[in-house]
Motif scaffolding. Structure first.
Motif, PDB file in Angstrom:
ATOM      1  N   GLU A 216      -6.839 -19.698 -40.570  1.00 59.08           N
ATOM      2  CA  GLU A 216      -5.667 -19.051 -41.144  1.00 59.08           C
ATOM      3  C   GLU A 216      -4.440 -19.931 -40.932  1.00 59.08           C
ATOM      4  O   GLU A 216      -4.285 -20.545 -39.878  1.00 59.08           O
ATOM      5  CB  GLU A 216      -5.427 -17.693 -40.484  1.00 59.08           C
ATOM      6  CG  GLU A 216      -6.464 -16.661 -40.827  1.00 59.08           C
ATOM      7  CD  GLU A 216      -6.102 -15.284 -40.291  1.00 59.08           C
ATOM      8  OE1 GLU A 216      -4.916 -15.031 -40.002  1.00 59.08           O
ATOM      9  OE2 GLU A 216      -7.034 -14.474 -40.168  1.00 59.08           O
ATOM     10  N   TRP A 217      -3.557 -19.972 -41.943  1.00 59.02           N
ATOM     11  CA  TRP A 217      -2.288 -20.686 -41.804  1.00 59.02           C
ATOM     12  C   TRP A 217      -1.321 -19.800 -41.033  1.00 59.02           C
ATOM     13  O   TRP A 217      -1.141 -18.620 -41.345  1.00 59.02           O
ATOM     14  CB  TRP A 217      -1.711 -21.055 -43.161  1.00 59.02           C
ATOM     15  CG  TRP A 217      -0.368 -21.707 -43.030  1.00 59.02           C
ATOM     16  CD1 TRP A 217       0.841 -21.175 -43.338  1.00 59.02           C
ATOM     17  CD2 TRP A 217      -0.104 -23.011 -42.500  1.00 59.02           C
ATOM     18  NE1 TRP A 217       1.842 -22.072 -43.046  1.00 59.02           N
ATOM     19  CE2 TRP A 217       1.287 -23.209 -42.530  1.00 59.02           C
ATOM     20  CE3 TRP A 217      -0.914 -24.036 -42.007  1.00 59.02           C
ATOM     21  CZ2 TRP A 217       1.889 -24.379 -42.093  1.00 59.02           C
ATOM     22  CZ3 TRP A 217      -0.311 -25.203 -41.575  1.00 59.02           C
ATOM     23  CH2 TRP A 217       1.075 -25.366 -41.618  1.00 59.02           C
ATOM     24  N   ASN A 218      -0.685 -20.353 -40.003  1.00 53.76           N
ATOM     25  CA  ASN A 218       0.277 -19.623 -39.185  1.00 53.76           C
ATOM     26  C   ASN A 218       1.648 -20.263 -39.401  1.00 53.76           C
ATOM     27  O   ASN A 218       1.894 -21.386 -38.950  1.00 53.76           O
ATOM     28  CB  ASN A 218      -0.135 -19.689 -37.712  1.00 53.76           C
ATOM     29  CG  ASN A 218       0.769 -18.903 -36.802  1.00 53.76           C
ATOM     30  OD1 ASN A 218       1.981 -19.035 -36.856  1.00 53.76           O
ATOM     31  ND2 ASN A 218       0.165 -18.089 -35.952  1.00 53.76           N
ATOM     32  N   ASP A 219       2.541 -19.546 -40.111  1.00 54.46           N
ATOM     33  CA  ASP A 219       3.877 -20.085 -40.406  1.00 54.46           C
ATOM     34  C   ASP A 219       4.678 -20.353 -39.147  1.00 54.46           C
ATOM     35  O   ASP A 219       5.406 -21.340 -39.072  1.00 54.46           O
ATOM     36  CB  ASP A 219       4.665 -19.125 -41.302  1.00 54.46           C
ATOM     37  CG  ASP A 219       4.283 -19.259 -42.769  1.00 54.46           C
ATOM     38  OD1 ASP A 219       3.946 -20.375 -43.202  1.00 54.46           O
ATOM     39  OD2 ASP A 219       4.324 -18.237 -43.481  1.00 54.46           O
ATOM     40  N   GLU A 220       4.555 -19.479 -38.166  1.00 52.96           N
ATOM     41  CA  GLU A 220       5.316 -19.632 -36.924  1.00 52.96           C
ATOM     42  C   GLU A 220       4.923 -20.917 -36.188  1.00 52.96           C
ATOM     43  O   GLU A 220       5.772 -21.660 -35.698  1.00 52.96           O
ATOM     44  CB  GLU A 220       5.073 -18.427 -36.025  1.00 52.96           C
ATOM     45  CG  GLU A 220       5.896 -18.432 -34.758  1.00 52.96           C
ATOM     46  CD  GLU A 220       5.647 -17.192 -33.908  1.00 52.96           C
ATOM     47  OE1 GLU A 220       5.626 -17.342 -32.679  1.00 52.96           O
ATOM     48  OE2 GLU A 220       5.473 -16.099 -34.479  1.00 52.96           O
ATOM     49  N   LEU A 221       3.626 -21.183 -36.117  1.00 50.93           N
ATOM     50  CA  LEU A 221       3.134 -22.385 -35.429  1.00 50.93           C
ATOM     51  C   LEU A 221       3.081 -23.604 -36.348  1.00 50.93           C
ATOM     52  O   LEU A 221       2.901 -24.726 -35.874  1.00 50.93           O
ATOM     53  CB  LEU A 221       1.727 -22.129 -34.870  1.00 50.93           C
ATOM     54  CG  LEU A 221       1.599 -21.046 -33.815  1.00 50.93           C
ATOM     55  CD1 LEU A 221       0.123 -20.790 -33.489  1.00 50.93           C
ATOM     56  CD2 LEU A 221       2.353 -21.441 -32.557  1.00 50.93           C
ATOM     57  N   GLN A 222       3.214 -23.370 -37.664  1.00 48.34           N
ATOM     58  CA  GLN A 222       3.063 -24.442 -38.654  1.00 48.34           C
ATOM     59  C   GLN A 222       1.726 -25.153 -38.458  1.00 48.34           C
ATOM     60  O   GLN A 222       1.647 -26.390 -38.467  1.00 48.34           O
ATOM     61  CB  GLN A 222       4.240 -25.424 -38.584  1.00 48.34           C
ATOM     62  CG  GLN A 222       5.544 -24.849 -39.108  1.00 48.34           C
ATOM     63  CD  GLN A 222       5.490 -24.546 -40.597  1.00 48.34           C
ATOM     64  OE1 GLN A 222       5.341 -25.451 -41.399  1.00 48.34           O
ATOM     65  NE2 GLN A 222       5.578 -23.268 -40.953  1.00 48.34           N
ATOM     66  N   SER A 223       0.681 -24.347 -38.262  1.00 45.44           N
ATOM     67  CA  SER A 223      -0.658 -24.873 -37.992  1.00 45.44           C
ATOM     68  C   SER A 223      -1.710 -23.954 -38.596  1.00 45.44           C
ATOM     69  O   SER A 223      -1.478 -22.765 -38.778  1.00 45.44           O
ATOM     70  CB  SER A 223      -0.923 -24.945 -36.488  1.00 45.44           C
ATOM     71  OG  SER A 223      -0.034 -25.804 -35.846  1.00 45.44           O
ATOM     72  N   PHE A 224      -2.868 -24.541 -38.872  1.00 42.04           N
ATOM     73  CA  PHE A 224      -4.044 -23.734 -39.167  1.00 42.04           C
ATOM     74  C   PHE A 224      -4.587 -23.278 -37.821  1.00 42.04           C
ATOM     75  O   PHE A 224      -4.618 -24.054 -36.863  1.00 42.04           O
ATOM     76  CB  PHE A 224      -5.100 -24.557 -39.912  1.00 42.04           C
ATOM     77  CG  PHE A 224      -4.734 -24.829 -41.341  1.00 42.04           C
ATOM     78  CD1 PHE A 224      -4.995 -23.890 -42.332  1.00 42.04           C
ATOM     79  CD2 PHE A 224      -4.134 -26.019 -41.706  1.00 42.04           C
ATOM     80  CE1 PHE A 224      -4.658 -24.133 -43.649  1.00 42.04           C
ATOM     81  CE2 PHE A 224      -3.795 -26.271 -43.020  1.00 42.04           C
ATOM     82  CZ  PHE A 224      -4.056 -25.328 -43.997  1.00 42.04           C
TER      83      PHE A 224
END
Length: 81
Positions: free
Chosen positions: A12-20
């Motif tokens: 999943e893409w995590n906007d907060e972490l800017q990571s998959f």
């Protein structure tokens, strides 16, 4: 040895972490950035434990197409016997 092999589509893409991200058994998340993928990295690490996973993905999907320059291949020297 990698804990598991995981398809990028299963992350999943995590906007907060800017990571998959992908759930880690320790309760945290394995993480890998788009920049990591762009440079060919395939290991997503968990920041809370020593586990890591191998991410299966098509590197071409993460290449920066604007930076691709169509240059002819450089000639290679040929040894003549």
């Amino acid at each position: 040895m990698s804990y598991d092999d995981v398809e990028i589509e299963d992350m999943e893409w995590n906007d907060e972490l800017q990571s998959f991200t992908y759930p880690c058994p320790c309760g945290d998340l394995f993480q890998i950035t788009k920049e990591d993928l762009r440079i060919g990295e395939e290991i997503a690490r968990c920041p809370s434990c020593s586990l890591y996973i191998t991410v299966i993905y098509n590197m071409e999907d993460f290449q920066d197409k604007s930076n691709k320059k169509l240059e002819p291949p450089k000639p290679q020297p040929v040894a003549v016997a």
